[in-house]
Design a protein around this motif. Structure first.
Motif, PDB file in Angstrom:
ATOM      1  N   ALA A 137       0.867  -1.182   0.000  1.00 29.01           N
ATOM      2  CA  ALA A 137       0.000   0.000   0.000  1.00 29.01           C
ATOM      3  C   ALA A 137       0.901   1.229   0.000  1.00 29.01           C
ATOM      4  O   ALA A 137       1.680   1.419   0.943  1.00 29.01           O
ATOM      5  N   TRP A 138       0.813   2.055  -1.026  1.00 30.87           N
ATOM      6  CA  TRP A 138       1.790   3.128  -1.215  1.00 30.87           C
ATOM      7  C   TRP A 138       1.710   4.192  -0.125  1.00 30.87           C
ATOM      8  O   TRP A 138       2.714   4.851   0.184  1.00 30.87           O
ATOM      9  N   ALA A 139       0.536   4.399   0.473  1.00 32.47           N
ATOM     10  CA  ALA A 139       0.384   5.457   1.470  1.00 32.47           C
ATOM     11  C   ALA A 139       0.987   5.079   2.824  1.00 32.47           C
ATOM     12  O   ALA A 139       1.201   5.948   3.670  1.00 32.47           O
ATOM     13  N   ARG A 140       1.257   3.794   3.036  1.00 29.63           N
ATOM     14  CA  ARG A 140       1.865   3.366   4.302  1.00 29.63           C
ATOM     15  C   ARG A 140       3.365   3.590   4.253  1.00 29.63           C
ATOM     16  O   ARG A 140       3.973   3.613   3.183  1.00 29.63           O
ATOM     17  N   PRO A 141       4.021   3.772   5.418  1.00 26.96           N
ATOM     18  CA  PRO A 141       5.486   3.948   5.446  1.00 26.96           C
ATOM     19  C   PRO A 141       6.168   2.744   4.806  1.00 26.96           C
ATOM     20  O   PRO A 141       5.750   1.596   4.984  1.00 26.96           O
ATOM     21  N   PHE A 142       7.231   3.013   4.060  1.00 24.83           N
ATOM     22  CA  PHE A 142       7.935   1.945   3.364  1.00 24.83           C
ATOM     23  C   PHE A 142       8.789   1.160   4.353  1.00 24.83           C
ATOM     24  O   PHE A 142       9.605   1.712   5.075  1.00 24.83           O
ATOM     25  N   GLY A 143       8.586  -0.136   4.418  1.00 25.18           N
ATOM     26  CA  GLY A 143       9.335  -1.016   5.310  1.00 25.18           C
ATOM     27  C   GLY A 143       9.211  -2.445   4.832  1.00 25.18           C
ATOM     28  O   GLY A 143       8.499  -2.748   3.866  1.00 25.18           O
ATOM     29  N   PHE A 144       9.879  -3.354   5.523  1.00 24.53           N
ATOM     30  CA  PHE A 144       9.869  -4.747   5.090  1.00 24.53           C
ATOM     31  C   PHE A 144       8.465  -5.352   5.112  1.00 24.53           C
ATOM     32  O   PHE A 144       8.133  -6.214   4.299  1.00 24.53           O
ATOM     33  N   ASP A 145       7.625  -4.904   6.052  1.00 25.24           N
ATOM     34  CA  ASP A 145       6.273  -5.445   6.121  1.00 25.24           C
ATOM     35  C   ASP A 145       5.369  -4.884   5.032  1.00 25.24           C
ATOM     36  O   ASP A 145       4.243  -5.354   4.843  1.00 25.24           O
ATOM     37  N   ASN A 146       5.866  -3.857   4.317  1.00 27.34           N
ATOM     38  CA  ASN A 146       5.074  -3.247   3.253  1.00 27.34           C
ATOM     39  C   ASN A 146       5.701  -3.495   1.877  1.00 27.34           C
ATOM     40  O   ASN A 146       5.359  -2.833   0.913  1.00 27.34           O
ATOM     41  N   MET A 147       6.639  -4.435   1.793  1.00 24.88           N
ATOM     42  CA  MET A 147       7.310  -4.721   0.531  1.00 24.88           C
ATOM     43  C   MET A 147       6.736  -5.980  -0.118  1.00 24.88           C
ATOM     44  O   MET A 147       6.373  -6.937   0.570  1.00 24.88           O
ATOM     45  N   THR A 148       6.661  -5.969  -1.445  1.00 16.99           N
ATOM     46  CA  THR A 148       6.119  -7.114  -2.165  1.00 16.99           C
ATOM     47  C   THR A 148       6.589  -7.082  -3.613  1.00 16.99           C
ATOM     48  O   THR A 148       6.915  -6.011  -4.146  1.00 16.99           O
ATOM     49  N   TYR A 204      -2.327   2.722  -7.777  1.00 10.02           N
ATOM     50  CA  TYR A 204      -1.021   3.348  -7.960  1.00 10.02           C
ATOM     51  C   TYR A 204       0.126   2.341  -7.851  1.00 10.02           C
ATOM     52  O   TYR A 204       1.182   2.545  -8.470  1.00 10.02           O
ATOM     53  N   GLU A 205      -0.042   1.292  -7.070  1.00 13.47           N
ATOM     54  CA  GLU A 205       1.036   0.307  -6.939  1.00 13.47           C
ATOM     55  C   GLU A 205       1.293  -0.402  -8.275  1.00 13.47           C
ATOM     56  O   GLU A 205       2.443  -0.513  -8.734  1.00 13.47           O
ATOM     57  N   MET A 206       0.221  -0.864  -8.924  1.00  9.45           N
ATOM     58  CA  MET A 206       0.357  -1.521 -10.217  1.00  9.45           C
ATOM     59  C   MET A 206       0.820  -0.520 -11.285  1.00  9.45           C
ATOM     60  O   MET A 206       1.653  -0.834 -12.145  1.00  9.45           O
TER      61      MET A 206
END
Length: 573
Positions: A341-352, A539-541
């Motif tokens: 989810a792009w609006a969340r802070p970038f971190g390992f739990d938000n990477m894919t 936005y992610e795609m």
């Protein structure tokens, strides 16, 4: 008897019918094709704008409707405002960089050059997406950081405004001013500046009084091109101006195609845009022919100007522009492409990696759009380069009557904004008898027509520089003009042709305005799919798709730089 036979044979040879020159026939056929390709769609602009939608007869009512509707006039006025602000911002970004690269001892000039090249490579719609993710009023990263630091609920930046729109466009178009200004600065001898220094003028004063006035025609000419580019741009206004409720001419044009379509009003609304383009292009040509040393001179000795501590200010300015135009948008696109989810802070739990897996292996729509984009771009660039080369040879060598008219028709699409040209092609070829709407062929034809001036001007410059004696030698030994073209002219100009092909390919792959009214669900290109995904909030795609597009485009440009030199994309012909 032998003498008589020889005499008879000689007489027959003398009266033999000359062999038909198929080469000339092909050249004439190309000239006719060019007339049909350009005159037919552009003539619809005039015909449809004066047509009564009910009777088909002549009328001025379409223009009356356009000039008496407040909404339409507001769109014109806001477009002119936007273009003016964009020009000022672009000059502020480009001029110090051009001066630093061309005239001074500022360090890091190579980085500034690559920043300009990067700004050219990044498509306008991707730059707009990047800045929406960075400076959107609610969830943009910059505003999130600002809120966390200050606790303020008011956003630091709101990209959805006229100023935000002008800023994003300026970050994309400032390379135009950089190219023209650098070319002008390169032609100015440093002797006059040295004379001013001898009489006590500092480097900045000498620049203000001598260098800038000499380069002013080129700077003003480039500013006019930026103005025209802004009023013709669709992608960035569609992404930013529409949510901002800031109506401009190009977004207003799309409303004429809401059911029921009003082609006549769209054409009448487009006429003032074309007239403005023609007037400014003529003014720009006249300005660049003004005879100043910056434009027509050969230049003289040029020693880098030692500007002391000022060089660090120029370096900081160049780094700032590079960060804003290339680094930050590219960083946010890459980061978003790997985010859940792009609006969340970038971190390992938000990477894919799911976004890339989805666009490359699961989403047929995205794969089709990528395939359509590069198929159309490859075909369009190849046809455009070949046609521009042959027409340039035909015109420069004056192989057909009215060569000047052919040259004028070839460059005439420059005077028509891309979105207006798309409307003309829609009116000319979408319906019977050809019914090309929904086919990739219509987009390819429109792309070739729009970018043919680029190929023609570049190829004409190369052909003009060649001595025709090489071609005449081939003809003396029995070869035709096609053989001379294929075995002499093309090999000599192969680097120029490759440069033209790459340039047109890159422009086609990022083109949105011309494809806007010509694509359907079956032949959507990446630029059109970008708008659809943006409206859906995907936005992610979208970012993953944009990164793939940038990687492929950058690879193509890198190949060109390897074989043609690092500045082949930024040369001014």
């Amino acid at each position: 008897m032998a003498d008589v036979a020889g005499t008879t044979k000689g007489a027959r040879a003398a009266w033999r019918v000359p062999r038909f020159d198929w080469t000339m026939a092909v050249f004439v056929l190309l000239a006719v094709l060019l007339v049909i390709l350009i005159v037919s769609p552009l003539s619809r602009l005039v015909i449809e704008s004066f047509s009564d939608p009910e009777t088909g007869g002549f009328t001025l009512q379409n223009f009356v409707d356009v000039f008496t509707r407040k909404r339409y006039m507001t769109a014109y006025w806001q477009t002119l405002q936007l273009a003016g602000v964009t020009v000022v911002m672009s000059v502020f970004m480009a001029l110090p960089m051009a001066f630093a690269v061309s005239r001074t001892d500022t360090p890091g000039r190579g980085l500034m050059y690559f920043a300009v090249l990067g700004a050219f490579i990044v498509p306008p719609f991707l730059g707009a997406i990047g800045w929406i993710l960075l400076a959107g009023p609610n969830a943009g990263w910059i505003n999130q950081i600002w809120e966390s630091l200050t606790g303020s609920e008011e956003p630091l930046f709101n990209i959805f405004s006229m100023w935000g729109l002008a800023f994003v466009i300026a970050l994309n178009v400032f390379p135009l001013i950089f190219i023209f200004a650098t070319s002008a600065f390169d032609l100015i001898s440093s002797e006059m500046e040295e004379a001013a220094a001898i009489h006590g003028a500092g480097p900045m004063r000498a620049t203000w009084l001598i260098t800038l006035p000499l380069a002013l025609p080129a700077i003003l000419g480039a500013s006019m091109l930026v103005f025209l580019e802004t009023i013709a741009l669709y992608g960035t206004p569609a992404l930013i101006a529409i949510p901002a409720r800031f109506n401009v001419a190009t977004t207003q044009l799309t409303t004429f195609f809401e059911y029921p379509a009003k082609i006549e009003l769209a054409m009448a609304f487009s006429v003032p845009m074309v007239l403005i383009t023609i007037v400014l292009l003529v003014a720009q040509r006249m300005m660049l022919r003004g005879g100043t040393v910056a434009v027509s001179g050969k230049g003289g000795a040029r020693e880098p100007m030692k500007i002391g501590r000022w060089k660090w200010l120029f370096l900081g300015h160049g780094i700032a522009v590079g960060l804003l135009a290339v680094v930050l948008p590219a960083f946010i696109l890459v980061t978003t492409s790997f985010s859940v989810a792009w609006a969340r802070p970038f971190g390992f739990d938000n990477m894919t990696l799911a976004n890339y897996r989805e666009i490359l292996f699961e989403q047929q729509t995205v794969r089709d759009a990528l395939w359509n984009t590069y198929t159309i771009s490859l075909t369009g660039a190849t046809v455009c380069t070949a046609l521009g080369f042959v027409i340039a040879y035909m015109v420069i060598r004056k192989l057909v009557p009215m060569s000047a008219v052919i040259a004028f028709l070839t460059v005439s699409p420059v005077a028509v904004p891309g979105i207006v040209l798309a409307i003309c092609f829609y009116a000319a070829y979408a319906g019977p008898p050809l019914s090309l709407y929904g086919s990739s062929m219509l987009i390819i034809i429109a792309f070739v027509t729009r970018f043919l001036p680029i190929a023609f001007v570049s190829c004409a410059s190369g052909v003009r520089s060649m001595n025709p004696e090489l071609e005449e030698a081939v003809r003396i030994h029995g070869g035709g003009r096609f053989r001379a073209l294929a075995e002499v002219v093309a090999p000599v100009l192969k680097k120029s042709l490759l440069g033209v092909w790459i340039l047109v390919f890159v422009i086609c792959s990022r083109e949105l305005s011309t494809a806007m009214f010509l694509s359907s669900y079956q032949n959507r290109v990446i630029s059109i799919l970008t708008l659809d995904l943006s409206e859906q909030g995907e936005y992610e795609m979208l970012a993953a798709m944009g990164v793939v597009l940038l990687v492929i485009t950058t690879a193509v440009v890198a190949v060109g730089m390897r074989f043609l030199g690092r500045d082949f994309m930024l040369r001014r012909n």
